[in-house]
Write a protein that holds these residues in place. Structure first.
Motif, PDB file in Angstrom:
ATOM      1  N   ALA A 165      49.660  34.260  34.976  1.00 39.05           N
ATOM      2  CA  ALA A 165      48.633  33.231  34.781  1.00 39.05           C
ATOM      3  C   ALA A 165      48.079  32.756  36.120  1.00 39.05           C
ATOM      4  CB  ALA A 165      49.218  32.055  34.006  1.00 39.05           C
ATOM      5  N   ALA A 166      48.962  32.540  37.105  1.00 41.22           N
ATOM      6  CA  ALA A 166      48.524  32.045  38.411  1.00 41.22           C
ATOM      7  C   ALA A 166      47.698  33.091  39.161  1.00 41.22           C
ATOM      8  CB  ALA A 166      49.745  31.640  39.238  1.00 41.22           C
ATOM      9  N   LEU A 167      48.084  34.356  39.056  1.00 39.51           N
ATOM     10  CA  LEU A 167      47.358  35.422  39.752  1.00 39.51           C
ATOM     11  C   LEU A 167      45.944  35.601  39.197  1.00 39.51           C
ATOM     12  CD1 LEU A 167      50.198  38.088  40.128  1.00 39.51           C
ATOM     13  CD2 LEU A 167      49.024  36.915  41.988  1.00 39.51           C
ATOM     14  N   GLN A 168      45.816  35.526  37.875  1.00 38.82           N
ATOM     15  CA  GLN A 168      44.496  35.710  37.269  1.00 38.82           C
ATOM     16  C   GLN A 168      43.526  34.598  37.652  1.00 38.82           C
ATOM     17  OE1 GLN A 168      45.886  36.203  33.286  1.00 38.82           O
ATOM     18  NE2 GLN A 168      46.156  38.424  33.482  1.00 38.82           N
ATOM     19  N   LYS A 169      44.066  33.418  38.008  1.00 43.80           N
ATOM     20  CA  LYS A 169      43.217  32.304  38.437  1.00 43.80           C
ATOM     21  C   LYS A 169      42.654  32.521  39.841  1.00 43.80           C
ATOM     22  CE  LYS A 169      45.477  28.745  35.629  1.00 43.80           C
ATOM     23  NZ  LYS A 169      46.332  27.530  35.636  1.00 43.80           N
ATOM     24  N   LEU A 170      43.173  33.532  40.563  1.00 48.20           N
ATOM     25  CA  LEU A 170      42.692  33.814  41.914  1.00 48.20           C
ATOM     26  C   LEU A 170      41.418  34.656  41.908  1.00 48.20           C
ATOM     27  CD1 LEU A 170      46.063  34.658  43.740  1.00 48.20           C
ATOM     28  CD2 LEU A 170      44.822  32.490  43.729  1.00 48.20           C
ATOM     29  N   SER A 171      40.984  35.095  40.728  1.00 45.14           N
ATOM     30  CA  SER A 171      39.757  35.888  40.625  1.00 45.14           C
ATOM     31  C   SER A 171      38.567  35.109  41.164  1.00 45.14           C
ATOM     32  CB  SER A 171      39.497  36.279  39.165  1.00 45.14           C
ATOM     33  OG  SER A 171      40.541  37.083  38.667  1.00 45.14           O
ATOM     34  N   THR A 172      37.651  35.834  41.812  1.00 44.56           N
ATOM     35  CA  THR A 172      36.414  35.228  42.315  1.00 44.56           C
ATOM     36  C   THR A 172      35.229  35.856  41.581  1.00 44.56           C
ATOM     37  OG1 THR A 172      36.109  36.890  44.058  1.00 44.56           O
ATOM     38  CG2 THR A 172      37.491  34.979  44.585  1.00 44.56           C
ATOM     39  N   GLY A 173      34.030  35.399  41.890  1.00 41.18           N
ATOM     40  CA  GLY A 173      32.837  35.968  41.264  1.00 41.18           C
ATOM     41  C   GLY A 173      32.631  37.418  41.646  1.00 41.18           C
ATOM     42  N   GLU A 174      33.138  37.813  42.824  1.00 39.58           N
ATOM     43  CA  GLU A 174      32.958  39.189  43.309  1.00 39.58           C
ATOM     44  C   GLU A 174      34.111  40.117  42.911  1.00 39.58           C
ATOM     45  OE1 GLU A 174      32.747  36.477  45.405  1.00 39.58           O
ATOM     46  OE2 GLU A 174      30.566  36.402  45.185  1.00 39.58           O
ATOM     47  N   THR A 175      35.335  39.574  42.895  1.00 41.85           N
ATOM     48  CA  THR A 175      36.513  40.407  42.635  1.00 41.85           C
ATOM     49  C   THR A 175      37.438  39.735  41.623  1.00 41.85           C
ATOM     50  OG1 THR A 175      36.453  41.227  44.925  1.00 41.85           O
ATOM     51  CG2 THR A 175      38.480  41.595  43.698  1.00 41.85           C
ATOM     52  N   SER A 176      37.761  40.458  40.553  1.00 39.56           N
ATOM     53  CA  SER A 176      38.691  39.911  39.562  1.00 39.56           C
ATOM     54  C   SER A 176      40.086  40.475  39.811  1.00 39.56           C
ATOM     55  CB  SER A 176      38.238  40.275  38.140  1.00 39.56           C
ATOM     56  OG  SER A 176      38.346  41.674  37.934  1.00 39.56           O
ATOM     57  N   VAL A 177      41.093  39.632  39.615  1.00 39.84           N
ATOM     58  CA  VAL A 177      42.489  40.059  39.767  1.00 39.84           C
ATOM     59  C   VAL A 177      42.992  40.513  38.397  1.00 39.84           C
ATOM     60  CG1 VAL A 177      44.822  39.346  40.374  1.00 39.84           C
ATOM     61  CG2 VAL A 177      42.873  38.463  41.678  1.00 39.84           C
ATOM     62  N   THR A 178      43.421  41.779  38.302  1.00 38.66           N
ATOM     63  CA  THR A 178      43.829  42.363  37.024  1.00 38.66           C
ATOM     64  C   THR A 178      45.259  42.880  37.100  1.00 38.66           C
ATOM     65  OG1 THR A 178      41.548  43.069  36.639  1.00 38.66           O
ATOM     66  CG2 THR A 178      43.241  44.080  35.268  1.00 38.66           C
ATOM     67  N   ILE A 179      46.117  42.440  36.180  1.00 36.96           N
ATOM     68  CA  ILE A 179      47.504  42.931  36.105  1.00 36.96           C
ATOM     69  C   ILE A 179      47.489  44.186  35.229  1.00 36.96           C
ATOM     70  CG2 ILE A 179      49.899  42.319  35.637  1.00 36.96           C
ATOM     71  CD1 ILE A 179      48.552  40.357  37.544  1.00 36.96           C
ATOM     72  N   ILE A 180      47.692  45.359  35.845  1.00 36.52           N
ATOM     73  CA  ILE A 180      47.656  46.602  35.051  1.00 36.52           C
ATOM     74  C   ILE A 180      49.025  46.926  34.464  1.00 36.52           C
ATOM     75  CG2 ILE A 180      45.700  47.535  36.321  1.00 36.52           C
ATOM     76  CD1 ILE A 180      47.716  49.409  37.760  1.00 36.52           C
ATOM     77  N   HIS A 181      50.087  46.355  35.053  1.00 38.17           N
ATOM     78  CA  HIS A 181      51.430  46.547  34.490  1.00 38.17           C
ATOM     79  C   HIS A 181      52.302  45.392  34.949  1.00 38.17           C
ATOM     80  CE1 HIS A 181      55.184  48.314  33.160  1.00 38.17           C
ATOM     81  NE2 HIS A 181      55.675  48.183  34.380  1.00 38.17           N
ATOM     82  N   ALA A 182      53.095  44.831  34.040  1.00 37.87           N
ATOM     83  CA  ALA A 182      54.001  43.738  34.380  1.00 37.87           C
ATOM     84  C   ALA A 182      55.315  43.949  33.652  1.00 37.87           C
ATOM     85  CB  ALA A 182      53.385  42.391  33.999  1.00 37.87           C
ATOM     86  N   GLY A 183      56.411  43.722  34.339  1.00 38.23           N
ATOM     87  CA  GLY A 183      57.710  43.912  33.701  1.00 38.23           C
ATOM     88  C   GLY A 183      58.797  43.126  34.399  1.00 38.23           C
ATOM     89  N   VAL A 184      59.951  43.050  33.727  1.00 40.15           N
ATOM     90  CA  VAL A 184      61.112  42.335  34.257  1.00 40.15           C
ATOM     91  C   VAL A 184      62.124  43.365  34.754  1.00 40.15           C
ATOM     92  CG1 VAL A 184      63.046  40.833  33.657  1.00 40.15           C
ATOM     93  CG2 VAL A 184      60.782  40.365  32.731  1.00 40.15           C
TER      94      VAL A 184
END
Length: 322
Positions: A165-184
């Motif tokens: 959730a915190a990483l996706q909020k770092l997206s800007t108008g020019e570049t979006s932050v996308t999690i392509i894989h997440a795991g524990v």
């Protein structure tokens, strides 16, 4: 007892179930070579039922299960979901974190293992330059990177969801932050390969790196962000997204070593043996060559080896090849 009670309660609430009737899929916990029996591996069955006599493949290795033992060391004929067993019948030692799959025949097992070896050979980790920080930063500054991809590993589901959730909020108008894989869990070789092939950042929070993944990382230019504080991860990635990170690293002296042997020498490349005097030596580190108190040369480590193995770093008191 309380931990087990909470796990069982969680599985009931979340309705976590596995199909015990299908061919088994299992995760390799560890593997070693027994002088008397040959290669052994401890695996944890994810789904299906693993049976004595099953043909299987795992990474570039294939085999047929000759024997299985439970955690008490007793012989068993089958193991269902969530059951750990030690197996014999492998053609070679395999890596922790690899995935074992049971198949119908020896021919299919051999074919799958050969396909894996060929695919990994074609997809050399040295070709993953697209995941280097230099190239990502240049693309961001040039306005050519619309999506900053991330492969994320965390120590728990709670921290995983919070970081996503915190990483996706770092997206800007020019570049979006996308999690392509997440795991524990620990960083595996598959995580590193995914980051490399997708030109993504590899981010880990409060977890380890499995030995085979560390070897692959050591040979690559993948940007690996490994932190134990969430804020430090966010700060680093925000700097990358906004173009405020300088990919030229500050010079830090890691250690010193003595040249013991020169195995190969050419105009722009040497293969040499070293003994580490103090500190440590890291793969991809830059070097100064000092003779009689004067600098006589410089270079960069392209590959760091401890015996036949590619490694990320070597500590004082050990020998290595570079």
């Amino acid at each position: 007892d309380q931990l087990l009670e909470m796990i069982l309660l969680s599985t009931e609430i979340m309705e976590l179930k596995a199909d015990a009737t299908r061919r088994a899929v299992a995760t390799v916990v560890e593997s070693h070579l027994d002088p008397k029996v040959g290669p052994l591996a401890t695996v944890l069955v994810n789904t299906g039922t693993l049976k004595k006599g099953d043909f299987f493949h795992v990474a570039g290795v294939s085999g047929r299960i000759r024997a299985m033992k439970d955690f008490r060391g007793k012989n068993v004929d089958e193991a269902g979901p969530s059951v750990p067993v030690q197996i014999s019948g492998l053609s070679d030692v395999i890596g922790g974190g690899d995935i074992l799959q049971a198949v119908d025949s020896a021919e299919l097992a051999n074919t799958r293992s050969r396909e894996f070896t060929l695919a990994k050979g074609r997809r050399s980790i040295h070709a993953f330059d697209g995941a280097s920080l230099d190239l990502l930063m240049n693309r961001i500054k040039g306005g050519n990177l619309k999506q900053l991809k991330i492969v994320l590993k965390c120590d728990s589901n709670g921290s995983l969801e919070a970081l996503k959730a915190a990483l996706q909020k770092l997206s800007t108008g020019e570049t979006s932050v996308t999690i392509i894989h997440a795991g524990v869990g620990d960083v595996t070789d598959s995580d590193v390969l995914m980051a490399g092939t997708s030109a993504a950042l590899l981010v880990s929070y409060n977890v380890g790196v499995l030995p085979n993944a560390r070897t692959t990382l050591a040979q690559s230019k993948i940007e690996f962000i490994d932190k134990k504080v969430i804020y430090h991860i966010l700060e680093r990635i925000e700097g990358i997204v906004t173009g405020m990170v300088d990919p030229k690293y500050e010079e830090v002296e890691l250690g010193s070593a003595v040249i013991k042997a020169i195995f190969y020498s050419a105009k722009d490349k040497q293969i040499i043996g070293l003994g580490i005097k103090d500190g440590k030596l890291e793969n991809r580190a830059r070097l100064r060559i000092i003779r009689d108190g004067k600098k006589v040369g410089s270079g960069e480590i392209v590959n760091l080896k401890s015996g036949p193995l590619d490694v990320h770093e070597i500590e004082a008191g050990e020998d290595c090849g570079i």
